[in-house]
Design a protein around this motif. Structure first.
Motif, PDB file in Angstrom:
ATOM      1  N   ILE A 112       0.848  -1.181   0.000  1.00  0.00           N
ATOM      2  CA  ILE A 112       0.000   0.000   0.000  1.00  0.00           C
ATOM      3  C   ILE A 112       0.889   1.239   0.000  1.00  0.00           C
ATOM      4  CG2 ILE A 112      -1.717   1.335   1.284  1.00  0.00           C
ATOM      5  CD1 ILE A 112      -2.825  -1.257   2.363  1.00  0.00           C
ATOM      6  N   VAL A 113       0.725   2.080  -1.030  1.00  0.00           N
ATOM      7  CA  VAL A 113       1.471   3.331  -1.146  1.00  0.00           C
ATOM      8  C   VAL A 113       0.471   4.474  -0.949  1.00  0.00           C
ATOM      9  CG1 VAL A 113       2.988   4.736  -2.577  1.00  0.00           C
ATOM     10  CG2 VAL A 113       3.033   2.245  -2.798  1.00  0.00           C
ATOM     11  N   HIS A 114       0.737   5.329   0.034  1.00  0.00           N
ATOM     12  CA  HIS A 114      -0.167   6.429   0.356  1.00  0.00           C
ATOM     13  C   HIS A 114       0.294   7.702  -0.362  1.00  0.00           C
ATOM     14  CE1 HIS A 114      -2.055   4.186   3.744  1.00  0.00           C
ATOM     15  NE2 HIS A 114      -0.865   3.604   3.782  1.00  0.00           N
ATOM     16  N   VAL A 115      -0.576   8.276  -1.172  1.00  0.00           N
ATOM     17  CA  VAL A 115      -0.251   9.508  -1.895  1.00  0.00           C
ATOM     18  C   VAL A 115      -1.426  10.474  -1.793  1.00  0.00           C
ATOM     19  CG1 VAL A 115       1.310   8.373  -3.537  1.00  0.00           C
ATOM     20  CG2 VAL A 115      -1.130   8.587  -4.089  1.00  0.00           C
ATOM     21  N   GLY A 116      -1.141  11.752  -2.073  1.00  0.00           N
ATOM     22  CA  GLY A 116      -2.190  12.756  -2.134  1.00  0.00           C
ATOM     23  C   GLY A 116      -2.086  13.804  -1.039  1.00  0.00           C
ATOM     24  N   ALA A 117      -2.807  14.904  -1.254  1.00  0.00           N
ATOM     25  CA  ALA A 117      -2.789  16.030  -0.320  1.00  0.00           C
ATOM     26  C   ALA A 117      -3.857  15.917   0.761  1.00  0.00           C
ATOM     27  CB  ALA A 117      -2.973  17.342  -1.091  1.00  0.00           C
ATOM     28  N   SER A 118      -4.536  14.777   0.834  1.00  0.00           N
ATOM     29  CA  SER A 118      -5.628  14.626   1.802  1.00  0.00           C
ATOM     30  C   SER A 118      -5.141  14.746   3.238  1.00  0.00           C
ATOM     31  CB  SER A 118      -6.325  13.276   1.604  1.00  0.00           C
ATOM     32  OG  SER A 118      -6.888  13.188   0.320  1.00  0.00           O
ATOM     33  N   GLY A 119      -3.957  14.207   3.526  1.00  0.00           N
ATOM     34  CA  GLY A 119      -3.420  14.309   4.875  1.00  0.00           C
ATOM     35  C   GLY A 119      -3.226  15.756   5.295  1.00  0.00           C
ATOM     36  N   LEU A 120      -2.718  16.579   4.371  1.00  0.00           N
ATOM     37  CA  LEU A 120      -2.565  18.006   4.648  1.00  0.00           C
ATOM     38  C   LEU A 120      -3.927  18.666   4.835  1.00  0.00           C
ATOM     39  CD1 LEU A 120      -1.002  20.657   4.858  1.00  0.00           C
ATOM     40  CD2 LEU A 120      -0.931  20.736   2.345  1.00  0.00           C
ATOM     41  N   ILE A 121      -4.898  18.305   4.010  1.00  0.00           N
ATOM     42  CA  ILE A 121      -6.243  18.870   4.117  1.00  0.00           C
ATOM     43  C   ILE A 121      -6.843  18.577   5.486  1.00  0.00           C
ATOM     44  CG2 ILE A 121      -8.620  18.619   3.275  1.00  0.00           C
ATOM     45  CD1 ILE A 121      -7.390  18.234   0.450  1.00  0.00           C
ATOM     46  N   TYR A 122      -6.769  17.337   5.918  1.00  0.00           N
ATOM     47  CA  TYR A 122      -7.316  16.973   7.227  1.00  0.00           C
ATOM     48  C   TYR A 122      -6.528  17.624   8.361  1.00  0.00           C
ATOM     49  CZ  TYR A 122     -10.791  13.712   5.493  1.00  0.00           C
ATOM     50  OH  TYR A 122     -11.899  13.170   4.888  1.00  0.00           O
ATOM     51  N   GLY A 123      -5.229  17.786   8.154  1.00  0.00           N
ATOM     52  CA  GLY A 123      -4.415  18.481   9.156  1.00  0.00           C
ATOM     53  C   GLY A 123      -4.814  19.937   9.299  1.00  0.00           C
ATOM     54  N   LEU A 124      -5.072  20.605   8.185  1.00  0.00           N
ATOM     55  CA  LEU A 124      -5.498  22.003   8.213  1.00  0.00           C
ATOM     56  C   LEU A 124      -6.873  22.143   8.869  1.00  0.00           C
ATOM     57  CD1 LEU A 124      -4.421  23.104   4.614  1.00  0.00           C
ATOM     58  CD2 LEU A 124      -3.330  23.766   6.765  1.00  0.00           C
ATOM     59  N   ILE A 125      -7.775  21.221   8.549  1.00  0.00           N
ATOM     60  CA  ILE A 125      -9.111  21.266   9.148  1.00  0.00           C
ATOM     61  C   ILE A 125      -9.010  21.159  10.665  1.00  0.00           C
ATOM     62  CG2 ILE A 125     -11.304  20.023   9.381  1.00  0.00           C
ATOM     63  CD1 ILE A 125     -10.942  19.128   6.442  1.00  0.00           C
ATOM     64  N   ALA A 126      -8.305  20.131  11.137  1.00  0.00           N
ATOM     65  CA  ALA A 126      -8.194  19.904  12.584  1.00  0.00           C
ATOM     66  C   ALA A 126      -7.484  21.067  13.263  1.00  0.00           C
ATOM     67  CB  ALA A 126      -7.454  18.591  12.848  1.00  0.00           C
ATOM     68  N   TYR A 127      -6.419  21.575  12.631  1.00  0.00           N
ATOM     69  CA  TYR A 127      -5.661  22.688  13.220  1.00  0.00           C
ATOM     70  C   TYR A 127      -6.551  23.918  13.382  1.00  0.00           C
ATOM     71  CZ  TYR A 127      -1.679  25.740  14.162  1.00  0.00           C
ATOM     72  OH  TYR A 127      -0.799  26.617  14.757  1.00  0.00           O
ATOM     73  N   LEU A 128      -7.270  24.287  12.335  1.00  0.00           N
ATOM     74  CA  LEU A 128      -8.099  25.490  12.380  1.00  0.00           C
ATOM     75  C   LEU A 128      -9.222  25.375  13.408  1.00  0.00           C
ATOM     76  CD1 LEU A 128      -8.287  26.324   8.565  1.00  0.00           C
ATOM     77  CD2 LEU A 128      -7.226  27.729  10.343  1.00  0.00           C
ATOM     78  N   ILE A 129      -9.813  24.200  13.520  1.00  0.00           N
ATOM     79  CA  ILE A 129     -10.899  24.016  14.496  1.00  0.00           C
ATOM     80  C   ILE A 129     -10.348  24.092  15.919  1.00  0.00           C
ATOM     81  CG2 ILE A 129     -12.541  22.350  15.428  1.00  0.00           C
ATOM     82  CD1 ILE A 129     -13.021  21.400  12.546  1.00  0.00           C
ATOM     83  N   VAL A 130      -9.265  23.361  16.198  1.00  0.00           N
ATOM     84  CA  VAL A 130      -8.721  23.320  17.558  1.00  0.00           C
ATOM     85  C   VAL A 130      -8.157  24.677  17.971  1.00  0.00           C
ATOM     86  CG1 VAL A 130      -6.921  22.305  19.027  1.00  0.00           C
ATOM     87  CG2 VAL A 130      -8.251  20.846  17.485  1.00  0.00           C
ATOM     88  N   VAL A 131      -7.369  25.301  17.084  1.00  0.00           N
ATOM     89  CA  VAL A 131      -6.735  26.569  17.454  1.00  0.00           C
ATOM     90  C   VAL A 131      -7.772  27.688  17.566  1.00  0.00           C
ATOM     91  CG1 VAL A 131      -6.168  27.661  15.220  1.00  0.00           C
ATOM     92  CG2 VAL A 131      -4.558  27.803  17.117  1.00  0.00           C
ATOM     93  N   GLY A 132      -8.865  27.585  16.828  1.00  0.00           N
ATOM     94  CA  GLY A 132      -9.919  28.580  16.937  1.00  0.00           C
ATOM     95  C   GLY A 132     -10.503  28.626  18.332  1.00  0.00           C
ATOM     96  N   PHE A 133     -10.749  27.473  18.899  1.00  0.00           N
ATOM     97  CA  PHE A 133     -11.295  27.423  20.258  1.00  0.00           C
ATOM     98  C   PHE A 133     -10.226  27.721  21.311  1.00  0.00           C
ATOM     99  CE2 PHE A 133     -14.566  25.185  17.902  1.00  0.00           C
ATOM    100  CZ  PHE A 133     -15.718  25.686  18.496  1.00  0.00           C
ATOM    101  N   ARG A 134      -8.975  27.457  20.993  1.00  0.00           N
ATOM    102  CA  ARG A 134      -7.905  27.809  21.934  1.00  0.00           C
ATOM    103  C   ARG A 134      -7.730  29.314  22.044  1.00  0.00           C
ATOM    104  NH1 ARG A 134      -2.084  25.908  21.616  1.00  0.00           N
ATOM    105  NH2 ARG A 134      -2.099  27.025  23.596  1.00  0.00           N
ATOM    106  N   GLU A 135      -7.775  30.000  20.908  1.00  0.00           N
ATOM    107  CA  GLU A 135      -7.506  31.436  20.900  1.00  0.00           C
ATOM    108  C   GLU A 135      -8.678  32.261  21.419  1.00  0.00           C
ATOM    109  OE1 GLU A 135      -6.485  32.090  16.836  1.00  0.00           O
ATOM    110  OE2 GLU A 135      -4.382  31.583  17.123  1.00  0.00           O
TER     111      GLU A 135
END
Length: 201
Positions: A112-135
């Motif tokens: 299994i070879v994992h490719v694509g920008a999906s990991g970055l997309i999900y990382g950005l989603i989680a980061y923005l949601i979590v940091v929004g409530f932190r700030e």
């Protein structure tokens, strides 16, 4: 002053999106299968996929499905963070490392070879949601609510093994990396920095 500062960020986003398409076109033109350079968990040859896999896509549909959400999320991200590109690089590396350590690598002859920008997309989603409530800043909270509304369902279902041929573990690694980074570092509300620039100018 603020508009002038936003132009390099927009150019950076466009260059990043364009680079995904250029790599995909080169993959089709050259006698080299670029997707072989993706992340293969717990195999030394798969290590090079940690920085490269974001730029590799298995099909045109895969690339198109990643382009629009990535463009939207990057626009939200770079205009709400003081050091957006450092955070983006950290999400790419951290999600790639997590996927390499914990992801599926196949069995027997099936790799299994994992490719694509999906990991970055999900990382950005989680980061923005979590940091929004932190700030607890109105703009950050608004962004987190918008992202949650647009992509909350995808965030939930995309990290579950519900569909074949989808790197759900890559999505999960990205989401975990984004959430950890949002919790780990001091808050850096970019809107406050923009307000200071406006006052100083």
């Amino acid at each position: 002053m603020i508009a002038a500062q936003s132009q390099p960020s927009i150019r950076g986003i466009l260059w990043l999106i364009a680079s995904l398409w250029v790599v995909y076109l080169l993959d089709g033109l050259l006698p080299i299968n670029f997707t072989d350079w993706g992340i293969v968990p717990r195999r030394l040859t798969g290590l090079m996929g940690i920085p490269l896999s974001v730029w590799l896509h298995g099909s045109l549909g895969h690339l198109i499905s990643n382009t629009i959400p990535l463009l939207i999320l990057l626009l939200l991200f770079v205009h709400s963070r003081r050091t957006p590109w450092i955070r983006i690089a950290e999400i790419i590396v951290c999600s790639g490392v997590l996927l390499w350590v914990f992801g599926r690598n196949g069995s027997g002859q099936q790799v299994i070879v994992h490719v694509g920008a999906s990991g970055l997309i999900y990382g950005l989603i989680a980061y923005l949601i979590v940091v929004g409530f932190r700030e607890k800043h109105p703009v950050s909270l608004l962004i987190s609510v918008v992202v949650g509304f647009l992509y909350g369902g995808s965030l939930l279902w995309g990290v579950l093994p519900t569909a074949g041929g989808v790197s759900w573990d890559g999505h999960l690694a990205g989401a975990v990396a984004g959430a950890i980074l949002a919790l780990l570092f001091p808050v850096e509300d970019g809107t406050e920095a923009a307000q200071r620039v406006e006052v100083e100018s």
